[in-house]
Write a protein that holds these residues in place. Sequence first.
Motif, PDB file in Angstrom:
ATOM      1  N   VAL A  74      43.101  61.264  40.650  1.00  0.00           N
ATOM      2  CA  VAL A  74      43.079  59.858  40.245  1.00  0.00           C
ATOM      3  C   VAL A  74      44.494  59.313  40.406  1.00  0.00           C
ATOM      4  CG1 VAL A  74      42.666  58.268  38.336  1.00  0.00           C
ATOM      5  CG2 VAL A  74      41.259  60.322  38.581  1.00  0.00           C
ATOM      6  N   ALA A  75      44.611  58.168  41.110  1.00  0.00           N
ATOM      7  CA  ALA A  75      45.933  57.591  41.343  1.00  0.00           C
ATOM      8  C   ALA A  75      46.626  57.295  40.014  1.00  0.00           C
ATOM      9  CB  ALA A  75      45.809  56.305  42.166  1.00  0.00           C
ATOM     10  N   GLY A  76      47.945  57.463  39.996  1.00  0.00           N
ATOM     11  CA  GLY A  76      48.704  57.356  38.761  1.00  0.00           C
ATOM     12  C   GLY A  76      48.601  55.999  38.072  1.00  0.00           C
ATOM     13  N   ASP A  77      48.398  54.942  38.851  1.00  0.00           N
ATOM     14  CA  ASP A  77      48.363  53.608  38.240  1.00  0.00           C
ATOM     15  C   ASP A  77      46.959  53.185  37.808  1.00  0.00           C
ATOM     16  OD1 ASP A  77      47.522  53.568  40.885  1.00  0.00           O
ATOM     17  OD2 ASP A  77      48.006  51.442  41.119  1.00  0.00           O
ATOM     18  N   VAL A  78      45.983  54.114  37.899  1.00  0.00           N
ATOM     19  CA  VAL A  78      44.613  53.773  37.513  1.00  0.00           C
ATOM     20  C   VAL A  78      44.339  54.301  36.108  1.00  0.00           C
ATOM     21  CG1 VAL A  78      42.171  54.148  38.020  1.00  0.00           C
ATOM     22  CG2 VAL A  78      43.797  53.771  39.890  1.00  0.00           C
ATOM     23  N   ASP A  79      43.819  53.435  35.251  1.00  0.00           N
ATOM     24  CA  ASP A  79      43.502  53.822  33.879  1.00  0.00           C
ATOM     25  C   ASP A  79      42.270  54.730  33.871  1.00  0.00           C
ATOM     26  OD1 ASP A  79      43.912  52.601  30.783  1.00  0.00           O
ATOM     27  OD2 ASP A  79      41.932  53.453  31.265  1.00  0.00           O
ATOM     28  N   ARG A  80      42.462  55.938  33.370  1.00  0.00           N
ATOM     29  CA  ARG A  80      41.381  56.927  33.459  1.00  0.00           C
ATOM     30  C   ARG A  80      40.177  56.533  32.613  1.00  0.00           C
ATOM     31  NH1 ARG A  80      43.556  61.824  35.882  1.00  0.00           N
ATOM     32  NH2 ARG A  80      41.600  62.891  35.450  1.00  0.00           N
ATOM     33  N   ALA A  81      40.432  55.965  31.453  1.00  0.00           N
ATOM     34  CA  ALA A  81      39.306  55.554  30.591  1.00  0.00           C
ATOM     35  C   ALA A  81      38.491  54.454  31.272  1.00  0.00           C
ATOM     36  CB  ALA A  81      39.831  55.082  29.236  1.00  0.00           C
ATOM     37  N   GLU A  97      35.781  45.974  34.870  1.00  0.00           N
ATOM     38  CA  GLU A  97      35.637  45.721  36.309  1.00  0.00           C
ATOM     39  C   GLU A  97      36.800  44.856  36.812  1.00  0.00           C
ATOM     40  OE1 GLU A  97      30.868  45.733  37.163  1.00  0.00           O
ATOM     41  OE2 GLU A  97      31.618  44.154  35.849  1.00  0.00           O
ATOM     42  N   ALA A  98      37.180  43.873  36.019  1.00  0.00           N
ATOM     43  CA  ALA A  98      38.273  42.988  36.442  1.00  0.00           C
ATOM     44  C   ALA A  98      39.569  43.786  36.613  1.00  0.00           C
ATOM     45  CB  ALA A  98      38.461  41.875  35.412  1.00  0.00           C
ATOM     46  N   ARG A  99      39.871  44.633  35.638  1.00  0.00           N
ATOM     47  CA  ARG A  99      41.116  45.414  35.724  1.00  0.00           C
ATOM     48  C   ARG A  99      41.084  46.377  36.918  1.00  0.00           C
ATOM     49  NH1 ARG A  99      40.740  45.636  29.922  1.00  0.00           N
ATOM     50  NH2 ARG A  99      39.861  47.735  29.973  1.00  0.00           N
ATOM     51  N   LEU A 100      39.953  47.054  37.067  1.00  0.00           N
ATOM     52  CA  LEU A 100      39.870  48.037  38.160  1.00  0.00           C
ATOM     53  C   LEU A 100      39.797  47.348  39.526  1.00  0.00           C
ATOM     54  CD1 LEU A 100      37.472  50.761  36.723  1.00  0.00           C
ATOM     55  CD2 LEU A 100      39.921  50.982  37.170  1.00  0.00           C
ATOM     56  N   ALA A 101      39.177  46.171  39.565  1.00  0.00           N
ATOM     57  CA  ALA A 101      39.128  45.440  40.836  1.00  0.00           C
ATOM     58  C   ALA A 101      40.539  45.031  41.252  1.00  0.00           C
ATOM     59  CB  ALA A 101      38.220  44.224  40.708  1.00  0.00           C
ATOM     60  N   ALA A 102      41.323  44.613  40.262  1.00  0.00           N
ATOM     61  CA  ALA A 102      42.707  44.226  40.551  1.00  0.00           C
ATOM     62  C   ALA A 102      43.501  45.417  41.087  1.00  0.00           C
ATOM     63  CB  ALA A 102      43.369  43.673  39.290  1.00  0.00           C
ATOM     64  N   ALA A 103      43.127  46.612  40.638  1.00  0.00           N
ATOM     65  CA  ALA A 103      43.818  47.834  41.092  1.00  0.00           C
ATOM     66  C   ALA A 103      43.233  48.369  42.396  1.00  0.00           C
ATOM     67  CB  ALA A 103      43.734  48.905  40.000  1.00  0.00           C
ATOM     68  N   GLY A 104      42.248  47.654  42.955  1.00  0.00           N
ATOM     69  CA  GLY A 104      41.669  48.089  44.238  1.00  0.00           C
ATOM     70  C   GLY A 104      40.693  49.243  44.109  1.00  0.00           C
ATOM     71  N   VAL A 105      40.206  49.477  42.904  1.00  0.00           N
ATOM     72  CA  VAL A 105      39.307  50.619  42.683  1.00  0.00           C
ATOM     73  C   VAL A 105      37.847  50.168  42.588  1.00  0.00           C
ATOM     74  CG1 VAL A 105      38.663  52.407  41.024  1.00  0.00           C
ATOM     75  CG2 VAL A 105      41.073  52.027  41.592  1.00  0.00           C
TER      76      VAL A 105
END
Lengths: 320, 98, 291
Positions: C37-44, C219-227
């Motif tokens: 998992v990329a370091g800047d992605v929130d695992r939760a 979804e908004a946070r992860l979409a912003a992170a490209g995930v």
Amino acid sequence: MSDVAVAPESAGERAFAETIEKDQRVEPRDWMPEGYRKTMIRQIAQHAHSEIIGMQPEGAWITRAPTLRRKAILLAKVQDEAGHGLYLYSAAETLGADRGDLTRRLIEGRQKYSSIFNYPTLTFADVGVIGWLVDGAAICNQVPLCRSSFGPYARAMIRICKEESFHQRQGYELLMTMMSGTPEQRAMVQDATNRWWWPSLMMFGPPDADSPNSAQSMAWKIKRHSNDELRQRFVDMTVPQAEALGVTLPDPELRWNAERGRHDFGEIDWVEFKKVIAGGGPLNAERIAHRRRADEEGAWVREAAAAHAAKATRRRETGA
Amino acid sequence: MSEEIRHEWPLFEVFVRAKRGLNHVHVGSLRAADHEMALHHARDLYTRRNEGVSIWVVRSDDVVSSGPEDKDAFFAPSGDKVYRHPTYYSIPDSVPHI
Amino acid sequence: MSFADDAYGALTDHDDDARWAYGTGFADPLAGVPTTVAGDVDRADLAAYCLMLGDDALVMSHRLQQWVTRAPELEDELALANIGLDLLGQARLLLGRAGEVEGAGRDEDALAYLRDAGEFRNVRLAERGDADFAHLVARLLVFSCWRLALLDRLTASRDPVLAAIGAKGVKEVTYHREYAAQWVVRLGDGTDLSHARMRAAMEAVLPLAGELFSTHEIEARLAAAGVAVDPALLRAEFDEAMNQVLDAATLTGLPGAAAAAQGRDGEHGPELGEILAEMQELARALPGGVW
């Protein structure tokens, strides 16, 4: 009485006799005795009905399977049974039978299916035991049918047997896993084995001495082995599997007979057998009713599809 | 206008190409209301185990076939034309590439 | 015939028989896919997102399983089972990924069988029961049009596992959508009775679509992170696909999507409770059981 006893007369009869004699396959458009055609349609239809009704006992556990892996396996297996029913209906239709008509015969109780499916599946161990014993017995019956004299039936059986090789193994694997689990699980496996053992032996049909149609079917090479012969093979194959599993087969008379080189086993309760065949099985009415309900509830859908197809054809033809 | 609609679906024959380079082979039949449905059903019924890369469906009543009674007239006449086969001709082993 | 020892022995007679192709080449869709998992992605967040998409597939698959042995025609039993198996497969991959990212030792089964309804994150559309076959194909069409658009974009996710699941799922759901679309057209443009039933089904199902396009904060946070995929972006593609089918089915003047329910936050109808009671009954009845 018997067709085989009559000396062949017409060219068709001679060709048919020669095909059987040379162990070749009879194909749908060949001349065949009316009795052969009727026997084939009846046998294939009953076999197809068995696959379709056989979806129900296990199908009831798909939504309740205790792991997602088991759920996928069971769904794929029950799906295969629908597929096998269809391969067989397809073979019957090559003889001029109509699937809609065969289905009506099933849901009106005019055509039989294997009575094993009239027993209930009480626990998840039943799913494993059905795979091990019921599918195991079915395979013993079916593998020789891959060489049945009627071509479409033999070809359908080859495909079915190949696909069913996973059915028995998944069942046995489930039982092995459960036997390594809790005492309660082991008790479930033994209980299911107790309930399904005798019905599995009954799947091979009445004893040879009491099997009126067998001789003709053997002469036509529809059938290759007698009921008792196949039943004996099944017992001999299953005993070591039960030992490896750690369950007891519920027959105090079951023992190795060194002289015969086969296992001796107890007498089947033929009164029970006849009762279930005659429709007195625990779930006979329910199984048929379930199928009839699906057929009736789906009628408007099938009609709509036919109506739409007719409209589309008309539109194409009028260029609209 | 009020033509009778047949509610029973017609029969279709199914042919599957197992992999590229092979012919389509007849595998069985099925019931469907139309050709599109027949293709879907063929995919679900006959290719559950990676058996195919291409499917044909044909209405069974559109298939025209020779009958068993035609067997001799159709197929026996080619039985004596052995000169159509390469092994009919004897060439010395010493001649290469033929 | 060497048959006494091995029931399958006689089958080997036919092994050189080329009449039946017997498929090979089954592949693990995640083979070789990195699981980091990329370091800047929130695992939760990532775990929760996997649960959302996984629960959608698991619950929808359950509804399809309930149709087995009672479809209108045997060929449709096979089709519905195939679709149910595809979605079950997607659910297993997604729940497996959720458990892996969460890192608390829960596997796909712990997540499927030991969570209560309030912890399920599926959209309400997935759990809705089907009054008849028209309801089923209506729901399947809406679900597939939406999920196909979603999975298609997911193939570009920065999370390699999600991207691989998206790539696998696109192929599967393309077929699901086609199957459902054909049936909606047949029923809509079939008999008067089937038209009325198809219309009633669409009127019942379409309002549930609102939830599909409302963006959850995760979804908004992860979409912003490209995930993740922002579902609000799927609306135009969804409408286009749906309208094409509904036109062909002669179904016009249908209601739009209603206000969003919050299935993503664990707010469900009683129907999910019924599904879980059935699905989890045995797994929970025998703690410590192995299957």
